[in-house]
Design a protein around this motif. Sequence first.
Motif, PDB file in Angstrom:
ATOM      1  N   LYS A   1       0.837  -1.209   0.000  1.00 30.66           N
ATOM      2  CA  LYS A   1       0.000   0.000   0.000  1.00 30.66           C
ATOM      3  C   LYS A   1       0.869   1.254   0.000  1.00 30.66           C
ATOM      4  CE  LYS A   1      -3.994  -2.128   2.246  1.00 30.66           C
ATOM      5  NZ  LYS A   1      -4.906  -2.108   3.424  1.00 30.66           N
TER       6      LYS A   1
ATOM      7  N   ALA B   1      -2.410  -4.905  -5.853  1.00 35.88           N
ATOM      8  CA  ALA B   1      -2.347  -3.662  -5.090  1.00 35.88           C
ATOM      9  C   ALA B   1      -1.604  -2.565  -5.845  1.00 35.88           C
ATOM     10  CB  ALA B   1      -1.678  -3.918  -3.739  1.00 35.88           C
TER      11      ALA B   1
ATOM     12  N   GLN C   1       1.148   4.097  -2.921  1.00 41.32           N
ATOM     13  CA  GLN C   1       0.970   5.516  -2.607  1.00 41.32           C
ATOM     14  C   GLN C   1       2.101   6.352  -3.186  1.00 41.32           C
ATOM     15  OE1 GLN C   1       0.882   6.360   1.593  1.00 41.32           O
ATOM     16  NE2 GLN C   1       0.235   8.485   1.312  1.00 41.32           N
TER      17      GLN C   1
END
Length: 297
Positions: free
Chosen positions: A55, A104, A59
């Motif tokens: 994650k 992801a 980002q």
Amino acid sequence: CASWNYAIRRERGGYQATLENALASLRLMADMGFHFVEVEGYGRSGVTRLFDERKRVKQRLDEWGLRALLYCFVDSGFAHVDFLKRARDALDRFQNLALPTAAALGAQMIRINSFTPSEALYLDPAGGEGESRYHIWPPYSDEELVAGELKLPADFELKPTWRALASGCRIAAALAGRQGLPLLMEPRRRELCETIGDLINLCNDVDFPNFHVVLDTAHANYGEEFLIAVRKLAELPKRPGRILCIHASDNDGSSYLHGAVGDYEHRGGIDWHQFAEFLKLPVFREGKPFRGPLVVD
């Protein structure tokens, strides 16, 4: 698209030691103006670390205006003849760590390697077959990879190892297909798939609709008739159009050197004008000219 090879070359010993180093390399790719990048999970701890931090990595990619084209899952075990001993563990990591990481990151493709277990060795062309001198390429770990030589074990057989690789690739392709991802392989030195010919054989043996090929021009140009071999790969009778992605770099065919495209002063030798004409031929996906990503390698 920027190849992960850039990150590899920045690091002492060849591969990033920390996730922070990987992020620093990705930031530099963004600063150079790239919008698409490859991301690699290297070794078991590296794959796990990237999974845990997926994650945060996504980002950062978003902040820097980058999109993950391909996630490369670097792990050995697919070719192990003892499924319960090694291959199942590698496939478990592929399913439970690599595929969720690729999802992801928003990766459009996932790539594996044809690294062999330590028992699978390579004939040294400099030595006679009677001597059975072989190069070995150990399974990926957190240690620096070093090629060595070893006597071939008396009970070693290539065919069962190859069948194990094809079986592992079929399972991995089925797992990737459930997520709508193509599974890719490329020919690399000291692997089971070392040449275009090896990769053609593997494509025929795996025979899955989402099993595709990364065409690395530097690898393909090493010791082969470049365009002849590449065209055979593009026109596979069973499933033509296997070439989904191209890694572009140059060499003179005498080594695996990855030089700048068209750098003839420094041992470049690929005829890029002829190669560009080849990419216009209707021999790629759906019988059309090549429309896939071109990766600066």
